[in-house]
Design a protein around this motif. Sequence first.
Motif, PDB file in Angstrom:
ATOM      1  N   ALA A  35       0.843  -1.192   0.000  1.00  0.00           N
ATOM      2  CA  ALA A  35       0.000   0.000   0.000  1.00  0.00           C
ATOM      3  C   ALA A  35       0.880   1.243   0.000  1.00  0.00           C
ATOM      4  N   PRO A  36       0.424   2.295  -0.695  1.00  0.00           N
ATOM      5  CA  PRO A  36       1.203   3.530  -0.656  1.00  0.00           C
ATOM      6  C   PRO A  36       1.275   4.020   0.780  1.00  0.00           C
ATOM      7  N   HIS A  37       2.444   4.460   1.182  1.00  0.00           N
ATOM      8  CA  HIS A  37       2.595   4.891   2.576  1.00  0.00           C
ATOM      9  C   HIS A  37       3.805   5.801   2.683  1.00  0.00           C
ATOM     10  N   HIS A  38       3.955   6.384   3.842  1.00  0.00           N
ATOM     11  CA  HIS A  38       5.078   7.282   4.078  1.00  0.00           C
ATOM     12  C   HIS A  38       5.919   6.748   5.230  1.00  0.00           C
ATOM     13  N   HIS A  39       6.965   7.487   5.577  1.00  0.00           N
ATOM     14  CA  HIS A  39       7.885   6.983   6.590  1.00  0.00           C
ATOM     15  C   HIS A  39       8.170   8.012   7.679  1.00  0.00           C
ATOM     16  N   LEU A  40       8.196   7.515   8.891  1.00  0.00           N
ATOM     17  CA  LEU A  40       8.762   8.279   9.992  1.00  0.00           C
ATOM     18  C   LEU A  40      10.190   7.798  10.156  1.00  0.00           C
ATOM     19  N   VAL A  41      11.143   8.680  10.008  1.00  0.00           N
ATOM     20  CA  VAL A  41      12.541   8.271  10.051  1.00  0.00           C
ATOM     21  C   VAL A  41      13.235   8.958  11.215  1.00  0.00           C
ATOM     22  N   CYS A  42      13.886   8.175  12.047  1.00  0.00           N
ATOM     23  CA  CYS A  42      14.624   8.740  13.172  1.00  0.00           C
ATOM     24  C   CYS A  42      16.021   9.116  12.709  1.00  0.00           C
ATOM     25  N   THR A  43      16.349  10.392  12.835  1.00  0.00           N
ATOM     26  CA  THR A  43      17.665  10.850  12.365  1.00  0.00           C
ATOM     27  C   THR A  43      18.782  10.332  13.261  1.00  0.00           C
ATOM     28  N   ARG A  44      18.429   9.859  14.406  1.00  0.00           N
ATOM     29  CA  ARG A  44      19.414   9.406  15.379  1.00  0.00           C
ATOM     30  C   ARG A  44      19.779   7.947  15.122  1.00  0.00           C
ATOM     31  N   CYS A  45      18.794   7.082  15.193  1.00  0.00           N
ATOM     32  CA  CYS A  45      19.081   5.646  15.110  1.00  0.00           C
ATOM     33  C   CYS A  45      18.699   5.083  13.746  1.00  0.00           C
ATOM     34  N   LYS A  46      18.201   5.949  12.852  1.00  0.00           N
ATOM     35  CA  LYS A  46      17.884   5.515  11.490  1.00  0.00           C
ATOM     36  C   LYS A  46      16.712   4.561  11.394  1.00  0.00           C
ATOM     37  N   SER A  47      15.973   4.381  12.465  1.00  0.00           N
ATOM     38  CA  SER A  47      14.830   3.472  12.392  1.00  0.00           C
ATOM     39  C   SER A  47      13.733   4.068  11.524  1.00  0.00           C
ATOM     40  N   ILE A  48      12.915   3.195  10.969  1.00  0.00           N
ATOM     41  CA  ILE A  48      11.858   3.601  10.057  1.00  0.00           C
ATOM     42  C   ILE A  48      10.540   3.014  10.532  1.00  0.00           C
ATOM     43  N   VAL A  49       9.513   3.816  10.529  1.00  0.00           N
ATOM     44  CA  VAL A  49       8.180   3.322  10.852  1.00  0.00           C
ATOM     45  C   VAL A  49       7.245   3.786   9.748  1.00  0.00           C
ATOM     46  N   ASP A  50       6.339   2.917   9.348  1.00  0.00           N
ATOM     47  CA  ASP A  50       5.402   3.296   8.291  1.00  0.00           C
ATOM     48  C   ASP A  50       4.306   4.210   8.803  1.00  0.00           C
ATOM     49  N   LEU A  51       3.873   5.074   7.929  1.00  0.00           N
ATOM     50  CA  LEU A  51       2.738   5.946   8.206  1.00  0.00           C
ATOM     51  C   LEU A  51       1.778   5.746   7.048  1.00  0.00           C
ATOM     52  N   LYS A  52       0.533   5.441   7.345  1.00  0.00           N
ATOM     53  CA  LYS A  52      -0.421   5.201   6.261  1.00  0.00           C
ATOM     54  C   LYS A  52      -0.591   6.453   5.420  1.00  0.00           C
ATOM     55  N   GLU A  53      -0.806   6.263   4.157  1.00  0.00           N
ATOM     56  CA  GLU A  53      -0.933   7.413   3.265  1.00  0.00           C
ATOM     57  C   GLU A  53      -2.040   8.359   3.728  1.00  0.00           C
ATOM     58  N   GLU A  54      -3.124   7.782   4.244  1.00  0.00           N
ATOM     59  CA  GLU A  54      -4.259   8.628   4.648  1.00  0.00           C
ATOM     60  C   GLU A  54      -3.958   9.435   5.905  1.00  0.00           C
ATOM     61  N   ASP A  55      -2.824   9.167   6.527  1.00  0.00           N
ATOM     62  CA  ASP A  55      -2.504   9.955   7.721  1.00  0.00           C
ATOM     63  C   ASP A  55      -1.999  11.346   7.363  1.00  0.00           C
ATOM     64  N   LEU A  56      -1.738  11.556   6.092  1.00  0.00           N
ATOM     65  CA  LEU A  56      -1.351  12.893   5.628  1.00  0.00           C
ATOM     66  C   LEU A  56      -2.431  13.428   4.706  1.00  0.00           C
ATOM     67  N   GLU A  57      -2.626  14.743   4.745  1.00  0.00           N
ATOM     68  CA  GLU A  57      -3.448  15.364   3.716  1.00  0.00           C
ATOM     69  C   GLU A  57      -2.752  15.113   2.376  1.00  0.00           C
ATOM     70  N   PRO A  58      -3.526  14.972   1.313  1.00  0.00           N
ATOM     71  CA  PRO A  58      -2.903  14.714   0.006  1.00  0.00           C
ATOM     72  C   PRO A  58      -1.869  15.781  -0.339  1.00  0.00           C
ATOM     73  N   ILE A  59      -0.799  15.365  -0.967  1.00  0.00           N
ATOM     74  CA  ILE A  59       0.264  16.283  -1.376  1.00  0.00           C
ATOM     75  C   ILE A  59      -0.187  16.978  -2.653  1.00  0.00           C
ATOM     76  N   ARG A  60      -0.098  18.278  -2.665  1.00  0.00           N
ATOM     77  CA  ARG A  60      -0.523  19.009  -3.867  1.00  0.00           C
ATOM     78  C   ARG A  60       0.569  19.935  -4.348  1.00  0.00           C
ATOM     79  N   PHE A  61       0.766  19.940  -5.655  1.00  0.00           N
ATOM     80  CA  PHE A  61       1.758  20.839  -6.250  1.00  0.00           C
ATOM     81  C   PHE A  61       1.138  22.210  -6.467  1.00  0.00           C
ATOM     82  N   ARG A  62       1.925  23.227  -6.245  1.00  0.00           N
ATOM     83  CA  ARG A  62       1.425  24.583  -6.491  1.00  0.00           C
ATOM     84  C   ARG A  62       1.723  25.015  -7.911  1.00  0.00           C
ATOM     85  N   HIS A  63       2.780  24.455  -8.470  1.00  0.00           N
ATOM     86  CA  HIS A  63       3.179  24.857  -9.816  1.00  0.00           C
ATOM     87  C   HIS A  63       3.410  23.605 -10.634  1.00  0.00           C
TER      88      HIS A  63
END
Lengths: 151, 151
Positions: A87-115
Motif C-alpha cells: 500500500a502507498p505509505h510514508h515513513h517516519l525516520v529517526c535521524t538518530r538511530c535511522k529506524s523507520i516506521v510506516d505511516l499510512k498514506e491517509e494519515d497525511l493530507e494529500p500532497i498538492r503541487f502549487r506549480h
Amino acid sequence: MILHKDVRSLFHRHGLAATHQRQVIYEMAAAPPGHASPEAIYARVRRKIPGISLATVYKNLRTFIDKGLLGQVSLHSGSLRVESNPAPHHHLVCTRCKSIVDLKEEDLEPIRFRHKLPHGFRAQRVAVDILGTCKACSTRARGPRKKMQLN
Amino acid sequence: MILHKDVRSLFHRHGLAATHQRQVIYEMAAAPPGHASPEAIYARVRRKIPGISLATVYKNLRTFIDKGLLGQVSLHSGSLRVESNPAPHHHLVCTRCKSIVDLKEEDLEPIRFRHKLPHGFRAQRVAVDILGTCKACSTRARGPRKKMQLN
DNA sequence: CTAGATGCAAACAGTTTGCGTCACT
DNA sequence: AGTGACGCAAACTGTTTGCATCTAG
C-alpha cells in the motif's frame, strides 16, 4: 556562487582550519547542480588539486556533514533496506538511530503541487519522509548514540 | 502474516522457482516491522535454515526488487550524496537514472498531518521525494538504462 | 609550537559474480 | 532432463582508519 572568503570564515566559525584542500572540497561539494557523490566531488577537486587524496575528500565530507555544513540526501545510504508494504505509505525516520516506521498514506493530507513540475519530468508517486527523533532516542537524550537499528 | 501457499503462487506468477530458501527469505524480508537490511534478513533466515548462504539472500533480494515483489526504502542506498542547499526543499528523483533535482518548498502545498503521529516521535522536518522519470529518461524510452548520473 | 589536516596504504563493510553442484518444474 | 537456484569463495565498490608528515593558527 560561493566566495572563498565566506568559506574561510564559515570554517573558522566551526573551528575548522581553512586549508586549501578543504576549501576546494567544500566548493565542489556545494557546486550546482548539487547532490554530488564523493567520487564526483573527488573528480572535480582533482582538476584543481591533482595531488588530492580520496581519503581527504571523504574525511572532509564526513566533517562537513557532522558539523551541519552539508546535508545528506538519504540517511540510508549505507545499506539496502527492503520493504514489502504494497500500500502507498510514508515513513517516519529517526535521524538518530535511522529506524523507520510506516505511516499510512491517509494519515497525511494529500500532497498538492502549487506549480507545474519542471518540463519533462513524469511524476509517478510521492514519498514523504518525516524526519525527527523516535521515542527511544528522545528519551535517552543527547547521549552518545547507541547502536543503530537495522531491524 | 503471509502464508506459504500464497508465496509459492506469487513466485510462480513471476516465473520463479519456489525453493524452500526463497520462500523463507521472502517471508523474513516481508516480516514486520519491515524495512529490514540484508544482514538482518540473513540472520532471521539462518535461524530456520542454518546452512543458508549470504549470497543467496542477496541474489534473492535483488530478484524480488527487480520483479517488484519488494521495494527499496531509498533509491540512493548505494553511495553517499551530499547537498548544500540550506533552504528547506524537496526532491524530484528519477527512478531510472537516480538523478535528483531540487524543488523549492513553496512549490508544494504545506504538508499536513491528519492524525497525531505515533506517541513519542518528535518530528523535525518533512522531506518529500517525488519519484518518476526525468526528461532524458522518458525520452530514451524503455531502452536499456544508460550510465547513471552521479553529478 | 601544537592541534589538527593531509596522503598513502591497508582494513572494512556491503554487495556482486563465477562456477560447480543440486533441485524445482 | 534442463533451466535455474544454491553455496562457496573470490572479486568489487564504497568508505574508514592508522600512521607518518606537514601546515594553519
